[in-house]
Design an enzyme around this catalytic site. Structure first.
Site, short mmCIF file in Angstrom:
data_model
loop_
_atom_site.label_atom_id
_atom_site.label_comp_id
_atom_site.label_asym_id
_atom_site.label_seq_id
_atom_site.Cartn_x
_atom_site.Cartn_y
_atom_site.Cartn_z
N CYS A 118 40.07 52.78 48.18
CA CYS A 118 39.87 53.70 47.06
C CYS A 118 38.95 54.86 47.47
CB CYS A 118 39.35 52.96 45.83
SG CYS A 118 39.50 53.93 44.30
N HIS B 135 42.94 48.44 45.15
CA HIS B 135 41.85 47.49 45.42
C HIS B 135 42.36 46.06 45.60
CE1 HIS B 135 38.26 49.98 44.30
NE2 HIS B 135 39.17 50.66 43.60
N GLU C 242 40.84 43.53 46.84
CA GLU C 242 39.76 42.54 46.64
C GLU C 242 39.57 42.18 45.17
OE1 GLU C 242 38.14 46.28 45.57
OE2 GLU C 242 39.23 45.70 47.40
#
Length: 314
Positions: A128, A240, A242
């Site tokens: 990002c 993202h 994660e």
């Protein structure tokens, strides 16, 4: 960026042989805290790393050391010499390459380019904000983005057809993971700046990077969501991976398929980090610098973006 000759010589002594390093150590950049709601939690002189990035690296078999902002070129060269790869996380910052995580990224980008040029495999993954800062570092800090509406948006990826065979991420991706990523809304997007194809070309970003996947924001604007350097092991993801497993404050995808497919990106990155022999000369130094020395702070109760963060007083 000027790199002193004696530091270039230090980097040149790094082992260049093909190896499989089974104890990879990954540096994660800290960044400035910008939320006023955290005033009662943060140290007086502070930066942070969201714990989800640390957990994602650990789940893929790596250990983490924090890499601090606003340090000298010598500091970043020494870090690159010791760790096996760098993760540039998402978040928020001023887009000024002389300060904070923007400065750290710019320094490391140029150092990593140099050592890859002497055949020492050193990967970088940008998520990002990290995606955005890598793009800016490759064009000397220029700002190439357009405003867009891609916050709290879960999307499937659209693969650029001519990149199917060229992509380091997708060419060897297991078919079941590829099918999930291309057909299900499993990538978590949280950004208000987008890399449009027209700017990608007009600002010559296509000379250094390949555009691998595309998406559309809430207003149907097409933006680039995955980039790969043409000649370096540098990858940027606008989404993202994660968050799927480790963050709960937003509307991120938490299905089995979302978590399973997201794992691929960190598994790939840590495996890339196994391909160099950078190391700490003293294990005692590594032990002092590992993320395990720092506590996490639970911030999810503030209903912000993260569940936990590491704060650093520098």
């Amino acid at each position: 960026m000027y790199i002193p000759i004696f530091l270039i010589l230090i980097l040149s002594f790094v082992t260049k042989q093909t190896i499989c390093n089974e104890r990879p150590v990954i540096g994660i950049l800290t960044q400035e805290v910008y939320w006023s709601s955290f005033n009662n939690l943060k140290p007086s002189n502070y930066s942070y790393i969201a714990a989800s990035y640390v957990k994602a690296i650990e789940a893929s078999g790596g250990r983490v050391v924090p890499v601090f902002t606003n340090r000298t070129t010598e500091y970043y060269i020494n870090i690159v010499r010791k760790v096996n790869g760098i993760l540039i996380p998402g978040g928020g910052s001023a887009f000024n390459i002389s300060f904070g995580i923007s400065q750290s990224t710019n320094e490391i980008f140029h150092i990593a380019k140099h050592i890859n040029n002497i055949n020492d495999h050193f990967p970088i993954l940008g998520i990002c904000l990290g995606f955005e800062l890598l793009l800016m570092a490759s064009i000397n800090g220029k700002f190439p983005f357009s405003k867009c509406s891609a916050q709290n948006l879960n999307l499937p990826l659209t693969l650029v057809p001519e990149m199917e065979e060229k992509s380091v991420l997708f060419s060897n991706m297991p078919k079941d993971i590829r099918n999930i990523l291309l057909t299900k809304p499993v990538t978590a997007n949280h950004h208000i700046k987008c890399m449009e194809k027209k700017n990608f070309t007009s600002m010559n970003l296509d000379k250094f990077w390949n555009s691998i996947s595309l998406n559309k924001d809430k207003n149907n604007m097409t933006f680039i969501s995955t980039i790969e350097a043409k000649n370096y092991p540098f990858v940027g993801l606008q989404f993202h991976p994660e968050k799927n497993a480790y963050e709960w404050e937003k509307n991120d995808p938490h299905s089995w398929s979302a978590i399973y497919s997201a794992r691929y990106f960190y598994d790939w990155f840590v495996n890339e980090c196994r391909q160099n022999n950078h190391r700490y000369m003293k294990n005692s130094t590594l032990e002092k610098e590992l993320i395990y020395n720092y506590p996490t702070t639970y911030v999810g109760k503030l209903h912000y973006t993260f569940e936990e963060v590491y704060f650093f007083s520098e």
